[in-house]
Design a protein around this motif. Structure first.
Motif, PDB file in Angstrom:
ATOM      1  N   GLY A   1     -56.841  35.693  -3.813  1.00 40.63           N
ATOM      2  CA  GLY A   1     -55.845  34.614  -3.923  1.00 40.63           C
ATOM      3  C   GLY A   1     -55.153  34.360  -2.584  1.00 40.63           C
ATOM      4  O   GLY A   1     -54.885  33.210  -2.215  1.00 40.63           O
ATOM      5  N   VAL A   2     -54.872  35.441  -1.848  1.00 37.41           N
ATOM      6  CA  VAL A   2     -54.238  35.286  -0.527  1.00 37.41           C
ATOM      7  C   VAL A   2     -55.159  34.450   0.373  1.00 37.41           C
ATOM      8  O   VAL A   2     -54.722  33.495   1.028  1.00 37.41           O
ATOM      9  N   LEU A   3     -56.436  34.808   0.380  1.00 36.48           N
ATOM     10  CA  LEU A   3     -57.369  34.060   1.234  1.00 36.48           C
ATOM     11  C   LEU A   3     -57.379  32.596   0.841  1.00 36.48           C
ATOM     12  O   LEU A   3     -57.303  31.706   1.695  1.00 36.48           O
ATOM     13  N   ARG A   4     -57.458  32.361  -0.469  1.00 31.48           N
ATOM     14  CA  ARG A   4     -57.506  30.960  -0.918  1.00 31.48           C
ATOM     15  C   ARG A   4     -56.250  30.221  -0.466  1.00 31.48           C
ATOM     16  O   ARG A   4     -56.317  29.093   0.023  1.00 31.48           O
ATOM     17  N   SER A   5     -55.096  30.877  -0.606  1.00 35.33           N
ATOM     18  CA  SER A   5     -53.847  30.186  -0.231  1.00 35.33           C
ATOM     19  C   SER A   5     -53.780  29.935   1.280  1.00 35.33           C
ATOM     20  O   SER A   5     -53.069  29.044   1.739  1.00 35.33           O
ATOM     21  N   LEU A   6     -54.516  30.728   2.049  1.00 35.44           N
ATOM     22  CA  LEU A   6     -54.548  30.494   3.509  1.00 35.44           C
ATOM     23  C   LEU A   6     -55.585  29.437   3.885  1.00 35.44           C
ATOM     24  O   LEU A   6     -55.793  29.147   5.066  1.00 35.44           O
ATOM     25  N   GLY A   7     -56.267  28.913   2.891  1.00 38.43           N
ATOM     26  CA  GLY A   7     -57.284  27.895   3.173  1.00 38.43           C
ATOM     27  C   GLY A   7     -58.597  28.501   3.639  1.00 38.43           C
ATOM     28  O   GLY A   7     -59.437  27.827   4.241  1.00 38.43           O
ATOM     29  N   VAL A   8     -58.783  29.797   3.377  1.00 35.86           N
ATOM     30  CA  VAL A   8     -60.031  30.479   3.773  1.00 35.86           C
ATOM     31  C   VAL A   8     -60.966  30.425   2.565  1.00 35.86           C
ATOM     32  O   VAL A   8     -60.585  30.834   1.468  1.00 35.86           O
ATOM     33  N   GLY A   9     -62.161  29.908   2.767  1.00 32.67           N
ATOM     34  CA  GLY A   9     -63.021  29.670   1.607  1.00 32.67           C
ATOM     35  C   GLY A   9     -64.421  30.207   1.753  1.00 32.67           C
ATOM     36  O   GLY A   9     -64.694  31.132   2.538  1.00 32.67           O
ATOM     37  N   ARG A  10     -65.325  29.590   1.007  1.00 35.10           N
ATOM     38  CA  ARG A  10     -66.725  30.016   0.951  1.00 35.10           C
ATOM     39  C   ARG A  10     -67.346  30.070   2.352  1.00 35.10           C
ATOM     40  O   ARG A  10     -67.243  29.119   3.123  1.00 35.10           O
ATOM     41  N   GLY A  11     -67.963  31.180   2.650  1.00 30.70           N
ATOM     42  CA  GLY A  11     -68.678  31.298   3.922  1.00 30.70           C
ATOM     43  C   GLY A  11     -67.807  31.619   5.127  1.00 30.70           C
ATOM     44  O   GLY A  11     -68.322  31.982   6.180  1.00 30.70           O
ATOM     45  N   ASP A  12     -66.466  31.466   4.994  1.00 25.11           N
ATOM     46  CA  ASP A  12     -65.596  31.799   6.139  1.00 25.11           C
ATOM     47  C   ASP A  12     -65.618  33.300   6.375  1.00 25.11           C
ATOM     48  O   ASP A  12     -65.675  34.084   5.421  1.00 25.11           O
ATOM     49  N   ARG A  13     -65.532  33.677   7.655  1.00 23.24           N
ATOM     50  CA  ARG A  13     -65.706  35.103   7.959  1.00 23.24           C
ATOM     51  C   ARG A  13     -64.391  35.877   8.062  1.00 23.24           C
ATOM     52  O   ARG A  13     -63.497  35.497   8.809  1.00 23.24           O
ATOM     53  N   VAL A  14     -64.336  36.957   7.269  1.00 18.25           N
ATOM     54  CA  VAL A  14     -63.177  37.842   7.250  1.00 18.25           C
ATOM     55  C   VAL A  14     -63.627  39.177   7.838  1.00 18.25           C
ATOM     56  O   VAL A  14     -64.574  39.778   7.347  1.00 18.25           O
ATOM     57  N   PHE A  15     -62.965  39.603   8.903  1.00 15.88           N
ATOM     58  CA  PHE A  15     -63.324  40.865   9.552  1.00 15.88           C
ATOM     59  C   PHE A  15     -62.333  41.958   9.162  1.00 15.88           C
ATOM     60  O   PHE A  15     -61.150  41.685   8.977  1.00 15.88           O
ATOM     61  N   THR A  16     -62.841  43.182   9.056  1.00 14.51           N
ATOM     62  CA  THR A  16     -61.944  44.325   8.890  1.00 14.51           C
ATOM     63  C   THR A  16     -62.100  45.231  10.104  1.00 14.51           C
ATOM     64  O   THR A  16     -63.212  45.429  10.602  1.00 14.51           O
ATOM     65  N   LEU A  17     -60.983  45.760  10.574  1.00 12.09           N
ATOM     66  CA  LEU A  17     -60.990  46.782  11.620  1.00 12.09           C
ATOM     67  C   LEU A  17     -60.032  47.842  11.085  1.00 12.09           C
ATOM     68  O   LEU A  17     -58.836  47.827  11.344  1.00 12.09           O
ATOM     69  N   LEU A  18     -60.579  48.704  10.257  1.00  9.95           N
ATOM     70  CA  LEU A  18     -59.757  49.651   9.491  1.00  9.95           C
ATOM     71  C   LEU A  18     -60.491  50.965   9.337  1.00  9.95           C
ATOM     72  O   LEU A  18     -61.725  51.005   9.389  1.00  9.95           O
ATOM     73  N   GLY A  19     -59.750  52.018   9.109  1.00 10.36           N
ATOM     74  CA  GLY A  19     -60.359  53.288   8.705  1.00 10.36           C
ATOM     75  C   GLY A  19     -60.602  53.266   7.204  1.00 10.36           C
ATOM     76  O   GLY A  19     -60.569  52.207   6.568  1.00 10.36           O
ATOM     77  N   ARG A  20     -60.811  54.447   6.651  1.00  9.47           N
ATOM     78  CA  ARG A  20     -61.085  54.534   5.204  1.00  9.47           C
ATOM     79  C   ARG A  20     -59.771  54.628   4.440  1.00  9.47           C
ATOM     80  O   ARG A  20     -59.316  55.704   4.097  1.00  9.47           O
TER      81      ARG A  20
END
Ligand code: AMP
Length: 596
Positions: free
Chosen positions: A92-111
């Motif tokens: 829902g957060v992504l959708r509210s930011l206007g981030v949709g199908r195919g848009d790339r979300v990167f993670t730079l995180l540990g476990r």
């Protein structure tokens, strides 16, 4: 050649998922494997639905999905129902930011638990998830964010400060940086992941998802050029699910621990998607390797299935040798453990036998790579182990050994290739395309994708032998990429970084064999005119490499060499540097500069 074959009990307490190798292989079809999943209610297939939502709406809703061990050893749990809510909120957060199908979300995180929320929420939103390794330095991070057209980055304040903040301007497409944990308020251009997630609604209708929709992007390295973004689709979950049953012997009641970093393909496919698709309880350790900690987690968390890596096993072997009182493992109750597997680099036969003697279980080696998306070749719970062999192809996987040409790669004549029929003859490992998690392309790089196929086979770049009974034995790489501590490193990336130092004229980078890490990165460097090769400069270059590339990629050794061997076309000959370093025959030097 095979050493001591390890035979298995005829009737183990937990009957293996694959009992008769030949029969299972001949009966297997991928469409049957697909039937082990649910599919979206309205049709289609979405990884996150298979991994979370279908369990959350079943009698597994209150089962623990994640058992997270924090650095301070405190343990928190997340049920499947709670994971469904958290991932819905992030979608829902992504959708509210206007981030949709195919848009790339990167993670730079540990476990951390938030990693699971971010990955699965992204998949629910039909956006594409690309994980980055948190031990990368600013150079590899920036390059991948740019190449992968990152729209969103989920990271922590510390990692953002150290690796991204200064480079933000060179990734103009990166619109949203979401900070997990405290610190967002002090970092301009970021927002708090936790605040956004807790304010979002806890239901989210997964949009229609085709099995061919892109789900994951994994960067991997080649010999030359920029890192390659291997594209994987939602249908890959069919292969994750089936192979976790066959090669990891996952059963619904298992407590499963995968030690791989989430920045690499194993940490994603078998750290997140496959075990959750099976509805098992996943142990997530936020801490770093430490022998005592690892034995404690195996014992206290009652881990039943453990998937780890040869370097980690070799470190444990050092801490707890085979000949000895085994005090450390004996101080923990490892009686729940029933299956151990490893991947990512050659598993030496001693490690297989050490497992049997010290853990009470032999280690099952298996083989795959970023492009294949799932385990291709494995030692199975029910089958004998030939220590040193990667095992045999999985059901649904057709493998072969192809003859090599003079350049060391597969010999292609008139578009055709030649299979090596005789046993124990070295050639390149090739796979017949058609399994669901096969990569669908390298992002923006059709040419490199096409070059990975010949004669109807996918060419893995690995050299192997197959014995007369069909077991595969790893020999080495056909190209110059380096495996260090299980991580694939492109020499070109390291050379390019070093060449940005004002003292360096040119660099050639190789893997130097190491008893624990498999290989360590060694750089041969020629200096600009007038620069002296001093110990201070060596230290300076090592520090420069670490700053730019991060500790996992940077060279551990530098050697100065004003006469780097070069081909006539001017490229540094890494093959020759490596042969000289190892005292091996230098082979065919007809392309060496200065030869007639
Ligand atoms: P990556 O794409 O980073 O997962 O690296 C894949 C490469 O790791 C393979 O092409 C092999 O060179 C190496 N690799 C993976 N598993 C094994 C194994 N069991 N034995 C030897 N090498 C392996």
């Amino acid at each position: 050649m095979h050493g001591e074959t390890i035979h298995k009990e005829a009737a183990p307490a937990v009957p293996p998922r694959l009992t008769d190798y030949d029969r299972t292989r001949s009966a297997f079809t991928w469409s049957q494997a697909r039937a082990g999943l649910s599919g979206l209610p309205g049709g289609g297939l979405n990884m996150a639905h298979e991994a979370v939502d279908r369990h959350a709406s079943s009698d597994l809703a209150d089962k623990v999905a994640l058992r997270c061990v924090a650095r301070d050893d405190s343990v928190s749990t997340v049920t499947y129902a709670e994971l469904a809510r958290r991932t819905a909120r992030f979608a829902g957060v992504l959708r509210s930011l206007g981030v949709g199908r195919g848009d790339r979300v990167f993670t730079l995180l540990g476990r951390c638990p938030e990693l699971y929320t971010a990955v699965l929420g992204t998949l629910k939103n039909t956006s594409v998830l690309c994980p980055l390794f948190s031990a990368f330095g600013p150079d590899p991070v920036e390059q991948r964010l740019r190449l992968g057209d990152a729209r969103v980055l989920v990271t922590t304040a510390a990692l953002y400060r150290r690796k991204v903040a200064e480079r933000r301007a060179s990734v103009p497409g990166l619109k949203h940086v979401l900070i997990v944990g405290p610190g967002a308020e002090e970092l301009p251009g970021t927002a708090s992941f936790d605040d956004l997630v807790s304010a979002a609604p806890d239901t989210f209708a997964v949009p229609p998802t085709s099995p061919e929709d892109t789900a994951l992007l994994h960067f991997t390295s080649g010999t030359t050029g920029a890192p390659k973004g291997a594209v994987h689709v939602h249908e890959a979950v069919v292969a994750h699910h089936a192979t976790a049953a066959y090669a990891l012997d996952l059963h619904p009641e298992d407590v499963y621990w995968c030690t791989a970093d989430p920045g690499w393909v194993t940490g994603m496919s078998y750290g997140i998607i496959a075990p959750l698709a099976h509805g098992v309880t996943v142990v997530v350790d936020e801490g770093d390797y430490d022998a005592r900690r690892w034995y404690r987690i195996l014992g206290e968390q009652r881990v039943t299935v453990w998937y780890t890596a040869p370097t980690a096993l070799r470190m444990l072997m050092r801490a707890t040798p085979r000949q000895g009182p085994y005090d450390l493992p004996r101080s923990y109750d490892l009686s729940a453990l029933r299956f151990v597997a490893s991947v990512g680099e050659p598993l030496n036969p001693e490690a297989v036998v050490w497992g049997r003697d010290v853990l009470g279980l032999p280690v099952h080696d298996n083989w795959w790579q970023t492009e294949t998306g799932c385990i291709m070749i494995a030692n199975f719970a029910a089958c004998e182990i030939r220590p040193g062999s990667m095992g045999r192809p999985l059901p649904g996987v057709d493998a072969t050994v192809l003859k090599r040409g003079e350049d060391g790669r597969v010999l292609v004549t008139g578009g055709g290739v030649t299979e090596v029929e005789s046993p124990d003859v070295e050639g390149e490992l090739a796979l017949r395309p058609g399994w669901p998690s096969m990569f669908r392309g390298y992002l923006h790089d059709r040419e490199r994708y096409d070059a990975a196929f010949a004669g109807g086979w996918y060419l893995t770049g690995d050299l192997v032998r197959r014995d007369a009974d069909g077991w595969y034995w790893f020999v080495g790489r056909a190209d110059d990429v380096i495996k260090s501590a299980g991580h694939l490193i492109g020499p070109f990336e390291v050379e390019s970084a070093l060449m940005e130092h004002p003292a360096v004229a040119e660099a050639g980078v190789i893997g130097r064999p190491d008893p624990v890490a498999g290989n360590v990165v060694k750089a041969f460097v020629s200096l600009r005119h007038g620069v002296e090769p001093t110990p201070d400069l060596e230290r300076e270059l090592l520090a420069f490499g670490r700053r730019r590339l991060g500790p996992a990629v940077a060279p551990r050794e530098i050697a100065f060499d004003q006469n780097l061997p070069r081909t006539r076309s001017g490229k540094v000959m890494r093959r020759l540097l490596r042969a000289r370093e190892l005292g091996l025959p230098t082979g065919d030097l007809s392309t060496l500069e200065g030869t007639a």
